[in-house]
Design an enzyme around this catalytic site. Structure first.
Site, PDB file in Angstrom:
ATOM      1  N   THR A  12       8.030 -28.853 -21.406  1.00 15.91           N
ATOM      2  CA  THR A  12       7.868 -28.389 -20.023  1.00 15.91           C
ATOM      3  C   THR A  12       7.097 -29.388 -19.177  1.00 15.91           C
ATOM      4  O   THR A  12       7.412 -29.594 -18.002  1.00 15.91           O
ATOM      5  CB  THR A  12       7.147 -27.028 -20.007  1.00 15.91           C
ATOM      6  OG1 THR A  12       7.950 -26.060 -20.682  1.00 15.91           O
ATOM      7  CG2 THR A  12       6.899 -26.553 -18.587  1.00 15.91           C
ATOM      8  N   SER A  55      11.140 -28.251 -26.611  1.00 12.42           N
ATOM      9  CA  SER A  55      10.538 -28.140 -27.942  1.00 12.42           C
ATOM     10  C   SER A  55      11.269 -27.158 -28.854  1.00 12.42           C
ATOM     11  O   SER A  55      11.084 -27.172 -30.068  1.00 12.42           O
ATOM     12  CB  SER A  55       9.063 -27.760 -27.850  1.00 12.42           C
ATOM     13  OG  SER A  55       8.887 -26.420 -27.433  1.00 12.42           O
ATOM     14  N   THR A  86       5.498 -26.434 -25.426  1.00 11.02           N
ATOM     15  CA  THR A  86       4.550 -25.484 -26.011  1.00 11.02           C
ATOM     16  C   THR A  86       5.164 -24.555 -27.050  1.00 11.02           C
ATOM     17  O   THR A  86       4.464 -24.069 -27.938  1.00 11.02           O
ATOM     18  CB  THR A  86       3.916 -24.618 -24.907  1.00 11.02           C
ATOM     19  OG1 THR A  86       4.943 -23.887 -24.218  1.00 11.02           O
ATOM     20  CG2 THR A  86       3.141 -25.480 -23.926  1.00 11.02           C
ATOM     21  N   ASP A  87       6.470 -24.287 -26.950  1.00 15.84           N
ATOM     22  CA  ASP A  87       7.051 -23.228 -27.789  1.00 15.84           C
ATOM     23  C   ASP A  87       6.933 -23.521 -29.276  1.00 15.84           C
ATOM     24  O   ASP A  87       6.745 -22.599 -30.079  1.00 15.84           O
ATOM     25  CB  ASP A  87       8.516 -22.992 -27.411  1.00 15.84           C
ATOM     26  CG  ASP A  87       8.659 -22.289 -26.069  1.00 15.84           C
ATOM     27  OD1 ASP A  87       7.632 -21.815 -25.534  1.00 15.84           O
ATOM     28  OD2 ASP A  87       9.784 -22.216 -25.553  1.00 15.84           O
TER      29      ASP A  87
END
Length: 331
Positions: A12, A55, A86-87
């Site tokens: 992101t 990700s 972040t995932d």
């Protein structure tokens, strides 16, 4: 002046809107740096655009690619910063914790909930603090730096999908925190962290099975020949429906009897498993090949198994490696 290698992988933080209306990684490592020009005041940063992926698409192949980039450049830099979505950042941080052990130099992951492309975003804050931590003389090991927190790679979980404080340190203190732009260190570099140990082989043939009430046991035999290890996300402190008289117990017994590993963990976010507490767990605990994750995070549990299977084909040795603590993954 300290030297830092920025390894960009997408996520992101590096995304722009697409014609279809969603976000996709498109911003380069140099563009990321240009958004935080004040970093040049206290360090020299070189960049590698290793990937540019959401990700969700990061996995063992990319983890190995990141570890290889760190290993290849390890002697040339004082620290490393990896920008990442972040995932799955928790999985990547755990994987790097096993593949790059006892590093006296910091290997820092960061990202953001909003793109650095946006006007009001957490991206600049997180990138500045990740680099600032990597430059600090007391920084060490694989860490996630996010929303002013510094978290061990084996203890970090994404616990919020949208908020800026997206990551939590599970059942263990944070390594450090930023108060404004001042770093407050809680955990010091261990004395034995003098030389990084790289061990990057992985075997991704690990299946994670989340138990739900009423689940049939015939799912487990279907995994035979496809996977080498099974993680069972059980209820509470752990156990199997039906106890040692149930079909699930028989399936796990047969799975382990074929030479495979079965690791019990819990669906509860905190405090871990303990198969010895209830009768539905005690018989399973006694089976050869059954292990417990105890208070490991789900991310660390699955990834450590991949790393263990990459190191050995011997089940006894695999059990020993899994239960050996690495960067406080098991307490």
């Amino acid at each position: 002046m300290r030297t830092i290698l920025l390894i960009a992988t997408g996520g992101t933080i590096a995304s722009r809107p697409t014609a279809a209306g969603g976000l996709a990684p498109a911003i380069t490592s140099q563009e990321l740096l240009s958004c935080v020009p004040e970093l040049a005041e206290f360090c020299r940063i070189d960049t590698i655009q290793l990937y540019n992926l959401d990700s969700t698409n990061m996995g063992p192949e990319q983890w190995q690619g990141i570890a290889a980039a760190v290993q290849e450049n390890y002697d040339r830099y004082d620290g490393f910063v990896i920008t990442h979505g972040t995932d799955t950042m928790g999985y990547t941080a755990a994987a790097l914790s096993y593949m790059i052990q006892k590093s006296p130099k910091p290997v820092v992951l960061t990202g953001s909930q909003k793109s650095i492309y946006n006007r009001d975003t957490d991206a600049r804050n997180n990138l500045w603090r990740a680099v600032a931590y990597a430059c600090h003389p007391d920084a060490w090991g694989v860490q996630i730096v996010f929303d002013n927190q510094v978290i061990l790679g084996t203890r970090a979980r994404k616990t919020r999908t949208k908020s800026f404080n997206a990551f939590s340190s599970i059942d263990y203190p944070e390594t450090a925190m930023f108060r404004d732009r001042r770093l407050i260190q809680f955990l010091q570099r261990p004395a034995e962290y003098t030389h990084a140990v790289f061990s990057t082989a992985l075997d991704p043939n690990v299946f994670v099975l989340r138990l739900v009430p009423g689940m049939r046991a015939d799912i487990i035999p279907m995994l035979e020949g496809r996977y080498r290890a099974l993680v069972l996300e059980s209820f509470g402190v752990g156990g199997l429906p039906g106890g040692d008289d149930g079909a699930m117990f028989a399936a796990v017994r047969d799975w382990c009897g074929a030479g495979h590993l079965a690791v019990f963990t819990t669906q509860v976010p905190h405090e871990g498993s303990d198969l010895a507490v209830y009768e539905v767990g005690r018989a399973a605990k006694a089976l050869p090949g059954v292990l417990e994750a105890h208070d490991m995070t789900p991310e660390a549990t699955a990834v450590k198994l991949m790393w263990v299977l990459g190191q050995t084909t011997d089940r006894a040795e695999a059990e020993k490696l899994f239960l050996t603590p690495v960067q406080w993954d098991i307490l």
